[in-house]
Design a protein around this motif. Structure first.
Motif, PDB file in Angstrom:
ATOM      1  N   ASP A   1     -10.369  -3.640   2.868  1.00  0.00           N
ATOM      2  CA  ASP A   1     -11.077  -3.887   1.610  1.00  0.00           C
ATOM      3  C   ASP A   1     -10.395  -4.988   0.808  1.00  0.00           C
ATOM      4  OD1 ASP A   1     -12.777  -1.867   2.344  1.00  0.00           O
ATOM      5  OD2 ASP A   1     -11.850  -0.347   1.042  1.00  0.00           O
ATOM      6  N   LEU A   2      -9.071  -4.974   0.791  1.00  0.00           N
ATOM      7  CA  LEU A   2      -8.315  -5.959   0.018  1.00  0.00           C
ATOM      8  C   LEU A   2      -8.493  -7.360   0.597  1.00  0.00           C
ATOM      9  CD1 LEU A   2      -6.413  -6.053  -2.407  1.00  0.00           C
ATOM     10  CD2 LEU A   2      -4.488  -5.809  -0.819  1.00  0.00           C
TER      11      LEU A   2
ATOM     12  N   ALA B   1       0.827  -1.199   0.000  1.00  0.00           N
ATOM     13  CA  ALA B   1       0.000   0.000   0.000  1.00  0.00           C
ATOM     14  C   ALA B   1       0.865   1.256   0.000  1.00  0.00           C
ATOM     15  CB  ALA B   1      -0.934  -0.006   1.211  1.00  0.00           C
TER      16      ALA B   1
ATOM     17  N   GLN C   1      -7.985   1.069   5.877  1.00  0.00           N
ATOM     18  CA  GLN C   1      -9.185   0.789   5.094  1.00  0.00           C
ATOM     19  C   GLN C   1      -8.844   0.034   3.819  1.00  0.00           C
ATOM     20  OE1 GLN C   1     -12.449   1.505   6.176  1.00  0.00           O
ATOM     21  NE2 GLN C   1     -12.770   0.007   4.531  1.00  0.00           N
ATOM     22  N   TYR C   2      -7.745   0.411   3.180  1.00  0.00           N
ATOM     23  CA  TYR C   2      -7.292  -0.282   1.969  1.00  0.00           C
ATOM     24  C   TYR C   2      -7.048  -1.756   2.259  1.00  0.00           C
ATOM     25  CZ  TYR C   2      -4.037  -1.743  -1.717  1.00  0.00           C
ATOM     26  OH  TYR C   2      -3.405  -2.427  -2.735  1.00  0.00           O
ATOM     27  N   LEU C   3      -6.396  -2.041   3.372  1.00  0.00           N
ATOM     28  CA  LEU C   3      -6.102  -3.431   3.734  1.00  0.00           C
ATOM     29  C   LEU C   3      -7.383  -4.192   4.070  1.00  0.00           C
ATOM     30  CD1 LEU C   3      -2.910  -2.944   5.939  1.00  0.00           C
ATOM     31  CD2 LEU C   3      -3.040  -3.646   3.551  1.00  0.00           C
TER      32      LEU C   3
ATOM     33  N   PRO D   1       3.267   1.155  -3.971  1.00  0.00           N
ATOM     34  CA  PRO D   1       2.391   0.433  -4.910  1.00  0.00           C
ATOM     35  C   PRO D   1       3.137  -0.295  -6.032  1.00  0.00           C
ATOM     36  CG  PRO D   1       1.546   2.635  -4.450  1.00  0.00           C
ATOM     37  CD  PRO D   1       2.914   2.570  -3.868  1.00  0.00           C
TER      38      PRO D   1
ATOM     39  N   TRP E   1      -6.267   5.609   5.754  1.00  0.00           N
ATOM     40  CA  TRP E   1      -6.408   5.136   4.379  1.00  0.00           C
ATOM     41  C   TRP E   1      -5.770   3.760   4.218  1.00  0.00           C
ATOM     42  CZ3 TRP E   1      -3.420   3.312   0.438  1.00  0.00           C
ATOM     43  CH2 TRP E   1      -4.022   3.243  -0.826  1.00  0.00           C
ATOM     44  N   ILE E   2      -4.585   3.571   4.788  1.00  0.00           N
ATOM     45  CA  ILE E   2      -3.901   2.272   4.677  1.00  0.00           C
ATOM     46  C   ILE E   2      -4.740   1.179   5.331  1.00  0.00           C
ATOM     47  CG2 ILE E   2      -1.838   0.953   5.285  1.00  0.00           C
ATOM     48  CD1 ILE E   2      -0.283   3.590   5.283  1.00  0.00           C
TER      49      ILE E   2
ATOM     50  N   PRO F   1       0.557   7.606   2.563  1.00  0.00           N
ATOM     51  CA  PRO F   1      -0.891   7.747   2.794  1.00  0.00           C
ATOM     52  C   PRO F   1      -1.180   7.836   4.292  1.00  0.00           C
ATOM     53  CG  PRO F   1      -0.390   5.875   1.343  1.00  0.00           C
ATOM     54  CD  PRO F   1       0.906   6.323   1.950  1.00  0.00           C
TER      55      PRO F   1
ATOM     56  N   TYR G   1      -1.541 -11.600  -4.859  1.00  0.00           N
ATOM     57  CA  TYR G   1      -1.455 -10.138  -4.805  1.00  0.00           C
ATOM     58  C   TYR G   1      -0.308  -9.604  -5.665  1.00  0.00           C
ATOM     59  CZ  TYR G   1      -4.464 -11.062  -0.825  1.00  0.00           C
ATOM     60  OH  TYR G   1      -5.482 -11.512  -0.013  1.00  0.00           O
TER      61      TYR G   1
END
Length: 304
Positions: free
Chosen positions: A294-295, A130, A290-292, A133, A287-288, A283, A160
């Protein structure tokens, strides 16, 4: 969430009092010795359990020799102490890593459980992705005895678009030369829970060597972020207490402790100063995280 211990199944921890009325079950707590930590964890547990069970902080471990009540232990030392006193005591261990507790769980299933303190390595690896990228290769540093902790991770990474390689070092003389080879391979270094390598004696040398080669270090824990690691995941204490509440609910419904589990929530700690010194756009922690989330959720849905 208040643990619904009053929902009694055929097996019940409640006993009759002098008037024939049921009394609350007792849950003992064995502390770590750190007063502030023990008080904080106990307060969070009380919030989860509410008035459906009596939490008793034990000062005299000898009282457990004849007790059949479950014990919550805070930290590995407390677990070891209680385990030695009475091997038949049901124990829910908090603030212990998976590698520490798993052997006990395997030998006495249903009697020992835990809320894992460490963060899944896959989640740590994806935190690095994250932040960087464009990264696709992860360097892993291990001793001969700790190589196996990375096996599951390596199998998971292909999904991934990541790959990893373990570089083995078993002595202080080998550490830095092996680390340099690892850094030449990987886009970042992922630190697992390996005290033989990632300890106060070595961490300064590892970080300086990595940053001189413009490489970041992820993990192994929140504490290392203050030492200079760029980022690490961690589970907030309320999330660990909530998971403990779930496991206790299952125990009081069935009389059997469930398998150990990770908390349902993780967050990310970052070192903004290190990011600035390496000119890395960082970030936000939110944000990190939430990104994790979701992933990982997307990956689970794909498997269903």
């Amino acid at each position: 969430m208040v643990v619904a211990l009053m929902l009694l199944l055929p097996w019940s921890p409640f006993v009759s009092g002098q008037n024939g009325e049921p009394t609350l079950p007792t849950i003992y707590i064995a502390g770590s010795g750190n007063t502030s930590l023990d008080q904080h964890v106990t307060r969070l547990l009380r919030e989860q359990i509410g008035d459906t069970a009596e939490l008793v902080f034990i000062h005299d471990d000898q009282s457990l020799r004849t007790s059949g009540s479950p014990v919550i232990t805070i930290g590995p030392a407390a677990f070891t102490r209680i385990r030695q006193i009475n091997r038949n005591t049901p124990i829910l261990a908090l603030l212990v890593e998976r590698k520490f507790i798993q052997g006990y769980v395997n030998r006495t299933p249903g009697q020992v459980s835990a809320v894992f303190y460490d963060v899944p390595l896959l989640r740590q690896a994806l935190a690095g992705k994250a932040i960087l990228p464009q990264s696709n290769r992860i360097a892993l540093l291990a001793s001969t005895e700790s190589v196996e902790i990375y096996e599951d991770l390596i199998d998971q990474l292909a999904e991934y678009s990541l790959e990893a390689r373990v570089f083995v070092t078993d002595s202080d003389d080998q550490l830095i030369p092996t680390l340099i080879r690892a850094l030449n391979y990987g886009d970042f270094l992922l630190a697992g829970s390996d005290d033989a390598i990632y300890n106060p004696r070595n961490i300064k040398h590892i970080l300086l060597t990595a940053y001189r080669r413009n490489r970041i270090v992820i993990g192994p824990s929140q504490a290392y972020v203050k030492a200079g690691v760029l980022a690490s995941g961690y589970a907030p204490f309320p999330a660990m207490a909530a998971k403990a509440g779930e496991l206790l609910q299952a125990y009081f419904e069935t009389g059997i402790l469930p398998e150990p589990a990770y908390p349902n929530e993780f967050r990310v700690e970052v070192n903004e100063q290190v990011a600035r010194s390496l000119n890395i756009p960082l970030p936000s922690r939110e944000w990190i995280s939430q990104y994790l989330d979701d992933l990982m959720l997307s990956s689970q849905e794909d498997l269903e």
